[in-house]
Design a protein around this motif. Structure first.
Motif, short mmCIF file in Angstrom:
data_model
loop_
_atom_site.label_atom_id
_atom_site.label_comp_id
_atom_site.label_asym_id
_atom_site.label_seq_id
_atom_site.Cartn_x
_atom_site.Cartn_y
_atom_site.Cartn_z
N LEU A 61 22.54 -24.92 -8.67
CA LEU A 61 23.42 -25.51 -7.65
C LEU A 61 24.33 -26.58 -8.26
O LEU A 61 25.47 -26.76 -7.82
CB LEU A 61 22.61 -26.12 -6.51
N LEU A 89 32.83 -22.65 1.89
CA LEU A 89 31.68 -21.94 1.37
C LEU A 89 32.06 -20.78 0.46
O LEU A 89 31.21 -20.13 -0.12
CB LEU A 89 30.74 -21.48 2.50
N LEU A 154 33.84 -30.40 17.87
CA LEU A 154 34.32 -30.58 16.50
C LEU A 154 35.45 -29.62 16.17
O LEU A 154 36.42 -29.98 15.50
CB LEU A 154 33.14 -30.32 15.55
N PHE A 247 16.37 -23.82 13.99
CA PHE A 247 15.47 -24.86 13.49
C PHE A 247 14.79 -25.68 14.58
O PHE A 247 13.58 -25.93 14.54
CB PHE A 247 16.22 -25.81 12.53
N LEU A 279 12.16 -29.50 8.06
CA LEU A 279 13.21 -28.79 7.31
C LEU A 279 12.64 -28.21 6.02
O LEU A 279 12.99 -27.11 5.61
CB LEU A 279 14.38 -29.74 7.00
N PRO A 284 15.73 -23.67 7.04
CA PRO A 284 16.50 -22.81 7.93
C PRO A 284 17.53 -21.92 7.24
O PRO A 284 17.88 -20.86 7.73
CB PRO A 284 17.20 -23.80 8.87
N SER A 285 18.06 -22.36 6.10
CA SER A 285 18.96 -21.51 5.33
C SER A 285 18.11 -20.99 4.17
O SER A 285 18.12 -21.55 3.08
CB SER A 285 20.09 -22.41 4.81
N HIS A 343 28.27 -28.10 -3.06
CA HIS A 343 28.26 -27.39 -1.77
C HIS A 343 27.20 -27.95 -0.82
O HIS A 343 26.92 -27.33 0.22
CB HIS A 343 28.03 -25.90 -1.98
N PHE A 344 26.60 -29.11 -1.18
CA PHE A 344 25.59 -29.71 -0.28
C PHE A 344 26.13 -29.68 1.15
O PHE A 344 27.30 -29.98 1.40
CB PHE A 344 25.32 -31.16 -0.71
N ILE A 355 19.36 -33.07 15.87
CA ILE A 355 17.91 -32.81 15.89
C ILE A 355 17.17 -34.04 16.44
O ILE A 355 16.30 -33.93 17.30
CB ILE A 355 17.41 -32.50 14.46
#
Ligand code: HEM
Length: 400
Positions: A61, A89, A154, A247, A279, A284-285, A343-344, A355
């Motif tokens: 990464l 992305l 947004l 999530f 998490l 979740p990803s 890409h964080f 959440i």
């Protein structure tokens, strides 16, 4: 907040059984296949080079020169035909860094706190009222309403744009992705583009108005074309709604099943650590993709230009044992569930704000008695493992 505390007396492994079911319902073939991999790196024919070691995933990464998101087998192959070429992305290098910098003000802690407070208050007040009255709340439906509301704000979409029907259509797009998919078929691209076109009609208005508080408006001011701006809206909708809708109910289920929900009620300061731990164990990803640009070695596997890397983040994050707050921090995982490097996850502050608010509301709504999950149904054939339905109520709200 540093204290982690000991496990609650009611702690059990029930949450692991349910989590396993959630994963298998989403990916009945790929999940068991990946779980069988015991070595840090393995070349799997038809899939790519699978990496499951935390240190190696982080190295990939962070090294965008050797491993990128635009080459063959990368996310760009999947998403560029649908979203266009400039949606973060599927970008790299200076253009990517510059667009991220420009979008950053939309995601500062104060910007997201403002967005979350204003957008979610009515929805959460209603959930608290219903739980207090002994009613059952479907946490999936609640998470969906909340995620849709914030993304709509947004992205400059009308509030009613992301209704349940549209969310189901978005899930149909992401649900087309399988571990072996490197590209969508022309028919799938056509279907996905028409779904997104419905969505982005409203965003086009925000773009033309140049409203700086929305992504499309801001992108116009940055000189991006309308198509690029609408692509970014599509990317936010795709990345930002499904992850959260998957999530939040999983987190609630794990907390209730493991006994930590009641412990949280008594020690609200544990909340942020419990969210991070949720998490970590759910990731979740679950998988990230990269394309190899030049020869390198990962563990003892040589990789070459054009190889597709499948970073099995969910396996890497499972590393240090069972659910307990502070585990990921102790293992130095540094929020790997949101990625790392250039890409964080851009939306992480928004995700965490949302959440926290939903969890606080569920704790408040069940303040008079233990919380109980009365029914749950894992979602089948989806990209992001999650529930289709998760019903929560106060245990003493068991009246008809
Ligand atoms: C629990 C919720 C979420 C999780 C676990 C999550 C996870 C991730 C991960 C792992 C990445 C990196 C992917 C990679 O490097 O290949 C990512 C990127 C991204 N996320 Fe999230 N995400 C979440 C919520 C959100 C939300 C709410 C938004 C809202 C807009 C969002 C927007 C993005 C964007 C735009 C990127 C691409 C960043 C880039 O490429 O520079 N995410 N996310």
């Amino acid at each position: 907040m540093r204290s982690t505390g000991t496990a609650p007396r009611t702690a059990s492994n029930l949450h692991r059984v349910h989590e396993e079911r959630v994963f298998r319902a989403a990916h009945p073939v790929a999940y068991p296949l990946l779980c069988r991999i015991r070595v840090p790196v393995l070349r799997v024919p038809g899939v790519g080079v699978v990496v499951r070691d935390t240190r190696l995933i982080r190295r990939v990464l962070l090294d965008g020169d050797t491993f990128d998101k635009t080459g063959p087998g990368s996310p760009a192959d999947l998403w560029t035909p649908i979203l266009g070429p400039s949606v973060l992305l599927n970008m790299e290098g200076a253009d990517h860094a510059s667009l991220r910098r420009k979008l950053a003000p939309l995601f500062t802690p104060s910007a997201v706190a403002h967005l979350a407070d204003a957008g979610l208050a009515p929805l959460l007040a209603d959930a608290v009222r219903r739980l207090r009255g002994g009613e059952t709340v479907d946490v999936v439906a609640l998470a969906r309403s909340c995620a849709s509301r914030l993304i709509a704000e947004l992205a400059g979409l009308p509030q009613d744009t992301l209704d349940d029907e549209l969310f189901a259509r978005i899930t149909r797009i992401t649900g087309m992705v399988r571990l072996t998919s490197s590209r969508f078929s022309p028919r799938q691209v056509g279907a996905a583009r028409s779904i997104l076109a419905d969505l982005t009609t409203g965003a086009a208005t925000a773009y033309r108005a140049g409203d700086e508080s929305t992504v499309p408006g801001r992108m116009r001011q940055l000189g991006l074309s309308e198509r690029e701006a609408l692509g970014a809206v599509g990317a936010f909708v795709l990345t930002g709604t499904e992850t959260l809708v998957a999530f939040i109910p999983r987190l609630v289920a794990i907390l209730v099943d493991s006994g930590w929900f009641e412990r949280l009620r008594a020690e609200l300061e544990l909340r942020d650590e419990l969210v991070q731990e949720g998490l970590r164990v759910t990731t979740p990803s679950p998988v990230m993709l990269r394309s190899v640009r030049g020869p390198s070695t990962l563990g003892d596997v040589a990789v070459r230009r054009g190889d597709r890397l499948v970073l099995a983040n969910f396996l890497a994050n499972r590393g240090p044992g069972d659910f307990a707050p502070g585990r990921g921090r102790a293992a130095g995982q540094k929020q790997l569930w949101f990625g790392a490097g250039p890409h964080f996850c851009l939306g992480a502050p928004l995700a965490l704000a949302q959440i926290a608010r939903v969890l606080d509301a569920l704790v408040e709504g069940t303040a008079d008695g233990p919380a109980e999950v009365t029914a749950r149904r894992p979602a089948r054939g989806v990209l992001i493992p999650g529930y289709r339905e998760l019903l929560l109520r106060r245990a003493d709200g068991a009246r008809p």
